[in-house]
Write an enzyme that holds these catalytic residues in place. Structure first.
Site, PDB file in Angstrom:
ATOM      1  N   SER B  12      65.397 -11.910  37.358  1.00  0.00           N
ATOM      2  CA  SER B  12      64.704 -12.099  38.629  1.00  0.00           C
ATOM      3  C   SER B  12      65.394 -13.232  39.396  1.00  0.00           C
ATOM      4  CB  SER B  12      63.224 -12.367  38.365  1.00  0.00           C
ATOM      5  OG  SER B  12      62.488 -12.374  39.547  1.00  0.00           O
ATOM      6  N   HIS B  39      64.379  -7.908  40.109  1.00  0.00           N
ATOM      7  CA  HIS B  39      63.311  -7.897  41.125  1.00  0.00           C
ATOM      8  C   HIS B  39      63.951  -8.034  42.500  1.00  0.00           C
ATOM      9  CE1 HIS B  39      60.416  -9.532  37.854  1.00  0.00           C
ATOM     10  NE2 HIS B  39      60.474  -8.214  37.845  1.00  0.00           N
ATOM     11  N   ASP B 132      57.500 -11.308  33.754  1.00  0.00           N
ATOM     12  CA  ASP B 132      57.878  -9.912  33.512  1.00  0.00           C
ATOM     13  C   ASP B 132      58.932  -9.896  32.400  1.00  0.00           C
ATOM     14  OD1 ASP B 132      58.046  -7.182  33.766  1.00  0.00           O
ATOM     15  OD2 ASP B 132      59.182  -7.197  35.640  1.00  0.00           O
TER      16      ASP B 132
END
Lengths: 280, 186
Positions: B12, B39, B132
């Site tokens: 991310s 992401h 995540d």
């Protein structure tokens, strides 16, 4: 590997049996859906509904029809937004609408309409373009609760900001706020938008030809199907469409590997808008 | 130890730097497919595949629904879609709801890849500012696969590898250089 070890994981067997049970008992057919998503959704359902195993969930749904809608809620859950992928709607507006304008009356099918976001987007677009009056919209889904949501046309107000941005980016000629009333954290879309809409329970898997459509929009539905089922659905679209009719798919869907590649022309490649050929 | 058949990577905040330290060093003949979730914003095309295609010797592309996963190829999840792996080792995309505010979700990729590849999978959680990938790495390791996390102290954003490490104490924490070396030897 020992002789007693099953060749397939137990959970996978349970899933296949559950899908078979749903089909045999209720005629909902998920057997040819893409399995990775189905498995995730069934695990979510199992956790949320409090079953120890998928088999236990199967036992209940077989004997208790009231469990069916709850399970379907997980299996068919679809989140969308109004004017999702604004460039898709912009292309419809700028390139497809001029063709549609030449017909005295029009039929548009939103296949797999889920909670209705795409339907209202389309009706608003047609109203802005002055075609709503001569158009009949069909909104179909297999999930009765989703259809009821679509028919109600009420959405959480905090989602409407995104809808409004999308609408503007799609080339919207009016203000989205012209079409809803806000109260108690909800946006209630005007019932006049439903004047020319027919809501109907229809399955792309088990049901047949619908009507002679000029535009079919079915986005992010086919990715959940396996190849055979995709072919069935596309065949259904082909048979439910006038010559030179338009088919819009999701941004990651295409007809490229389908049996029907040659039946359609790529009309707007980036936006996955296809046009049925003039002569079969 | 059984031979791995695929690699899944999640990143991310700080993804570009972290992936740039790993992917360009891998040979064109890298024997496994690599699936990557980063992401990214949902509302515009992603430049990731093009960017890494220019830097990498492996084939780099955005994953397409139903395509078979091939050795020597890096697959990026497209914006606004989850990237899943079917048991027949093909790509599935979905527009299911976001998971922890993310679509694509690292957990979704890791969990479905673990189902498909079982113990023959390497899961790697890199720099990021959320959690995540922690559940996903648990699925990878629960199926017997290998779990690696970027050493949080060396990550641009420590939260994501930290969360993955906390939930999966058996995962190896490595620097980016060590992860790159590890992959060259699979």
């Amino acid at each position: 590997m020992t002789g007693a070890e099953p060749s397939e994981k137990v959970e996978d067997i349970e899933i296949r049996l559950l899908l078979e049970a749903l089909f045999l008992t209720y005629h909902y057919d998920f057997r040819n859906y893409a399995m990775a998503s189905i498995k995730r959704r069934l695990r979510q359902a199992q956790r949320a509904l409090g079953f120890a195993t998928i088999s236990a969930m199967q036992e209940r749904v077989l004997h208790d029809a009231s469990m069916l809608p709850r399970l379907l809620g997980y299996l068919t859950v679809q989140v969308s937004e109004m004017f999702r992928d604004p460039s898709y709607f912009r292309t419809l507006r700028e390139s497809v609408i001029p063709h549609l304008r030449t017909y005295p009356s029009l039929k548009v099918w939103i296949a797999g309409c889920s909670g209705g976001e795409e339907l209202y987007s389309m009706v608003i677009l047609f109203r802005e373009e002055g075609l709503e009056e001569r158009t009949l919209f069909y909104a179909t889904d297999i999930n009765a609760e989703a259809l009821a949501t679509a028919e109600a046309g009420i959405y959480a107000l905090d989602r409407v900001q995104l809808f409004t941005q999308n609408h503007r980016k799609s080339g919207g000629k009016s203000s989205l706020s012209d079409y809803y009333q806000a109260a108690y954290g909800r946006a209630s879309f005007d019932k006049s938008l439903r004047r020319n809409v027919v809501f109907s329970d229809h399955s792309l898997v088990t049901d047949s030809v619908f009507a002679e459509m000029h535009l079919i929009s079915c986005r992010n539905v086919l990715i959940y199907f396996d190849r055979d089922l995709q072919d069935r659905a596309i065949g259904l679209f082909d048979a439910s469409m006038v010559r030179k009719g338009f088919l819009g798919l999701g941004s990651k869907e295409s007809l490229r590997f389908s049996r029907y590649t040659d039946t359609f022309d790529e009309f707007a490649r980036e936006e996955k808008i296809y046009q049925k050929k003039g002569r079969g | 130890m059984s031979r791995s058949e695929a690699v899944v990577i999640g990143a991310s905040a700080g993804a570009l730097e972290a992936l740039s330290a790993i992917l360009p060093g891998l040979p064109a003949s890298f024997p496994l497919p690599i699936m990557v979730v980063v992401h990214i914003p949902p509302d515009r095309p992603s430049a990731l595949a093009d960017l890494f295609a220019a830097k990498c010797r492996m084939i780099v592309k955005e994953a397409e629904d139903k395509e078979p996963l091939l050795a020597g190829t890096i697959y990026f999840a497209p914006p606004d879609y989850h990237l899943l792996v079917e048991v027949d080792k093909t790509v599935a995309l979905s527009s299911d709801e976001q998971v922890f505010f993310s679509r694509p979700s690292i957990d979704v990729l890791f969990e479905t890849a673990a189902d498909a590849y079982q113990e023959r999978l390497i899961g790697i959680v890199l720099s990021g500012a959320n959690s995540d990938g922690a559940n996903g790495l648990r699925a990878v390791m629960g199926a017997g696969g290998v779990g690696l996390v970027q050493n949080p102290g060396t990550a641009f954003a420590a939260a994501m590898p930290e969360a993955a490490e906390k939930m999966n104490p058996g995962a190896d924490a490595m620097t980016l250089a060590e992860i790159a070396e590890y992959l060259k030897k699979v």
